[in-house]
Design a protein around this motif. Structure first.
Motif, PDB file in Angstrom:
ATOM      1  N   ALA A 119       0.837  -1.194   0.000  1.00 47.10           N
ATOM      2  CA  ALA A 119       0.000   0.000   0.000  1.00 47.10           C
ATOM      3  C   ALA A 119       0.877   1.252   0.000  1.00 47.10           C
ATOM      4  O   ALA A 119       2.060   1.210   0.370  1.00 47.10           O
ATOM      5  CB  ALA A 119      -0.910   0.003   1.220  1.00 47.10           C
ATOM      6  N   TYR A 120       0.288   2.360  -0.410  1.00 50.49           N
ATOM      7  CA  TYR A 120       0.996   3.633  -0.315  1.00 50.49           C
ATOM      8  C   TYR A 120       1.429   3.873   1.128  1.00 50.49           C
ATOM      9  O   TYR A 120       0.646   3.669   2.055  1.00 50.49           O
ATOM     10  CB  TYR A 120       0.071   4.781  -0.712  1.00 50.49           C
ATOM     11  CG  TYR A 120      -0.073   5.030  -2.198  1.00 50.49           C
ATOM     12  CD1 TYR A 120       1.011   5.463  -2.957  1.00 50.49           C
ATOM     13  CD2 TYR A 120      -1.309   4.884  -2.828  1.00 50.49           C
ATOM     14  CE1 TYR A 120       0.874   5.727  -4.307  1.00 50.49           C
ATOM     15  CE2 TYR A 120      -1.456   5.147  -4.182  1.00 50.49           C
ATOM     16  CZ  TYR A 120      -0.367   5.563  -4.923  1.00 50.49           C
ATOM     17  OH  TYR A 120      -0.495   5.826  -6.255  1.00 50.49           O
ATOM     18  N   PRO A 121       2.657   4.324   1.351  1.00 53.90           N
ATOM     19  CA  PRO A 121       3.043   4.731   2.707  1.00 53.90           C
ATOM     20  C   PRO A 121       2.262   5.978   3.114  1.00 53.90           C
ATOM     21  O   PRO A 121       1.731   6.703   2.260  1.00 53.90           O
ATOM     22  CB  PRO A 121       4.543   5.016   2.587  1.00 53.90           C
ATOM     23  CG  PRO A 121       4.786   5.270   1.139  1.00 53.90           C
ATOM     24  CD  PRO A 121       3.772   4.454   0.385  1.00 53.90           C
ATOM     25  N   SER A 122       2.194   6.228   4.405  1.00 52.61           N
ATOM     26  CA  SER A 122       1.385   7.342   4.907  1.00 52.61           C
ATOM     27  C   SER A 122       1.874   8.698   4.410  1.00 52.61           C
ATOM     28  O   SER A 122       1.101   9.643   4.308  1.00 52.61           O
ATOM     29  CB  SER A 122       1.370   7.324   6.443  1.00 52.61           C
ATOM     30  OG  SER A 122       2.698   7.425   6.949  1.00 52.61           O
ATOM     31  N   ASP A 123       3.159   8.792   4.099  1.00 53.46           N
ATOM     32  CA  ASP A 123       3.722  10.061   3.645  1.00 53.46           C
ATOM     33  C   ASP A 123       3.945  10.082   2.134  1.00 53.46           C
ATOM     34  O   ASP A 123       4.801  10.794   1.635  1.00 53.46           O
ATOM     35  CB  ASP A 123       5.050  10.338   4.360  1.00 53.46           C
ATOM     36  CG  ASP A 123       6.089   9.238   4.109  1.00 53.46           C
ATOM     37  OD1 ASP A 123       5.698   8.162   3.596  1.00 53.46           O
ATOM     38  OD2 ASP A 123       7.276   9.454   4.426  1.00 53.46           O
ATOM     39  N   ALA A 124       3.162   9.304   1.397  1.00 53.48           N
ATOM     40  CA  ALA A 124       3.375   9.152  -0.045  1.00 53.48           C
ATOM     41  C   ALA A 124       3.218  10.475  -0.788  1.00 53.48           C
ATOM     42  O   ALA A 124       2.302  11.258  -0.522  1.00 53.48           O
ATOM     43  CB  ALA A 124       2.403   8.130  -0.609  1.00 53.48           C
ATOM     44  N   THR A 125       4.133  10.728  -1.700  1.00 50.32           N
ATOM     45  CA  THR A 125       4.071  11.864  -2.616  1.00 50.32           C
ATOM     46  C   THR A 125       4.454  11.352  -3.994  1.00 50.32           C
ATOM     47  O   THR A 125       4.880  10.203  -4.168  1.00 50.32           O
ATOM     48  CB  THR A 125       5.061  12.970  -2.212  1.00 50.32           C
ATOM     49  OG1 THR A 125       6.404  12.471  -2.358  1.00 50.32           O
ATOM     50  CG2 THR A 125       4.836  13.435  -0.776  1.00 50.32           C
ATOM     51  N   PHE A 126       4.325  12.217  -4.986  1.00 48.38           N
ATOM     52  CA  PHE A 126       4.751  11.832  -6.322  1.00 48.38           C
ATOM     53  C   PHE A 126       6.246  11.528  -6.326  1.00 48.38           C
ATOM     54  O   PHE A 126       6.704  10.590  -6.992  1.00 48.38           O
ATOM     55  CB  PHE A 126       4.427  12.958  -7.310  1.00 48.38           C
ATOM     56  CG  PHE A 126       4.043  12.453  -8.672  1.00 48.38           C
ATOM     57  CD1 PHE A 126       2.719  12.265  -9.007  1.00 48.38           C
ATOM     58  CD2 PHE A 126       5.010  12.151  -9.612  1.00 48.38           C
ATOM     59  CE1 PHE A 126       2.354  11.779 -10.252  1.00 48.38           C
ATOM     60  CE2 PHE A 126       4.666  11.666 -10.862  1.00 48.38           C
ATOM     61  CZ  PHE A 126       3.335  11.482 -11.184  1.00 48.38           C
ATOM     62  N   SER A 127       7.003  12.291  -5.578  1.00 46.36           N
ATOM     63  CA  SER A 127       8.451  12.096  -5.542  1.00 46.36           C
ATOM     64  C   SER A 127       8.823  10.751  -4.910  1.00 46.36           C
ATOM     65  O   SER A 127       9.710  10.047  -5.410  1.00 46.36           O
ATOM     66  CB  SER A 127       9.126  13.228  -4.762  1.00 46.36           C
ATOM     67  OG  SER A 127       8.997  14.445  -5.452  1.00 46.36           O
ATOM     68  N   THR A 128       8.164  10.371  -3.813  1.00 53.16           N
ATOM     69  CA  THR A 128       8.510   9.103  -3.171  1.00 53.16           C
ATOM     70  C   THR A 128       8.157   7.925  -4.073  1.00 53.16           C
ATOM     71  O   THR A 128       8.878   6.922  -4.098  1.00 53.16           O
ATOM     72  CB  THR A 128       7.808   8.952  -1.806  1.00 53.16           C
ATOM     73  OG1 THR A 128       6.382   9.034  -1.976  1.00 53.16           O
ATOM     74  CG2 THR A 128       8.258  10.023  -0.841  1.00 53.16           C
TER      75      THR A 128
END
Length: 210
Positions: A64-73
Motif C-alpha cells: 500500500a501507499y506509505p502514509s507520507d506518499a508523494t509523487f516524488s517518493t
C-alpha cells in the motif's frame, strides 16, 4: 503469472512480472489500475525484450501507499527498482505512470530510452470531488471509489464522465475495482502535484512523447 518482488531501501515491496528475452523494458501503468493493464501488449514485446511490468505502490500486488506518499517518493521507489536491474533499460510509462517514469528517470543513469504515453496535465481537484472521495473511503465503497477515480479525478480534467453502469461494462472495471481502496491517497497525490520544468533543463535522455 505469480509476481516477483523488489524491496526498496525503505522496505516498500514492489511487485512485478518478468517475461521474454533481450534488452530490459520496464512498463509503468497508469492511475487506478495495475500491471494487468499491459496484458494485451506484453506478448507483442517478449520476443525482443525482457519485459518488466511493475505494480506501482498502492496497486496490484505491491505494498500500500506509505502514509507520507508523494509523487516524488513513488518516483524514487521506481528509480530504485530500475537502477537495481544493473543494465541499460528502455522505460515506458502510460498516463500518470508516464509522469512517474519521467521523474524516476531524473535519478537514473541506466535509462537508454524513455517513452511517455499520454502523460496527463493534472488539475486540482474540486472541493465537491474531495468530499465525495472522503465519504466513499469512509464507507469502504469500492464501486463508488472506482467510479470517482474515472469520472471524477480523470473526468474533471477531460470532461468525460461515464455513468457507473457504463463503466462497469468496461474491460478495465475489474482492475479499477481491485485497486479502488488506493484512490483517496492517489487522488491526493495528483491534487498536490506541481511540474517544475526548470528541473529538467539538463535532461538528456532521448524521449518519445506520445
Amino acid at each position: 503469472m505469480m509476481p516477483e518482488y523488489f524491496v526498496t531501501e525503505n522496505g516498500l515491496r514492489l511487485a512485478y512480472e518478468r517475461v521474454g528475452k533481450g534488452p530490459a523494458l520496464v512498463l509503468v501503468h497508469g492511475g487506478f489500475v495495475d500491471r494487468s493493464a499491459w496484458v494485451r501488449l506484453m506478448p507483442l514485446l517478449t520476443a525482443d525484450f525482457t519485459v518488466y511490468a511493475v505494480d506501482r505502490p498502492g496497486h496490484g500486488d505491491s505494498d500500500a501507499y506509505p502514509s507520507d506518499a508523494t509523487f516524488s517518493t513513488e518516483a524514487l521507489a521506481l528509480a530504485e527498482f530500475v537502477g537495481s536491474l544493473a543494465q541499460s533499460v528502455y522505460l515506458v510509462g502510460h498516463s500518470s505512470g508516464a509522469r512517474v517514469a519521467l521523474h524516476a528517470a531524473q535519478h537514473l543513469s541506466n535509462v537508454r530510452r524513455l517513452a511517455l504515453y499520454e502523460p496527463p496535465a493534472f488539475q486540482p481537484l474540486s472541493a465537491e470531488l474531495k468530499a465525495q472521495i472522503s465519504a466513499a473511503s469512509a464507507a469502504a465503497d469500492r464501486e463508488q471509489l472506482a467510479w470517482l477515480a474515472v469520472s471524477g479525478v480523470i473526468g474533471e480534467s477531460t470532461g468525460e464522465r461515464f455513468p457507473l453502469d457504463v463503466l462497469k461494462q468496461s474491460p478495465m472495471w475489474a482492475t479499477l475495482y481491485r485497486n479502488a481502496l488506493s484512490v483517496p491517497t492517489e487522488a491526493a497525490i495528483y491534487d498536490r502535484y506541481e511540474f517544475d520544468a526548470a528541473a529538467f533543463a539538463g535532461f538528456a535522455i532521448p524521449t518519445l512523447l506520445l
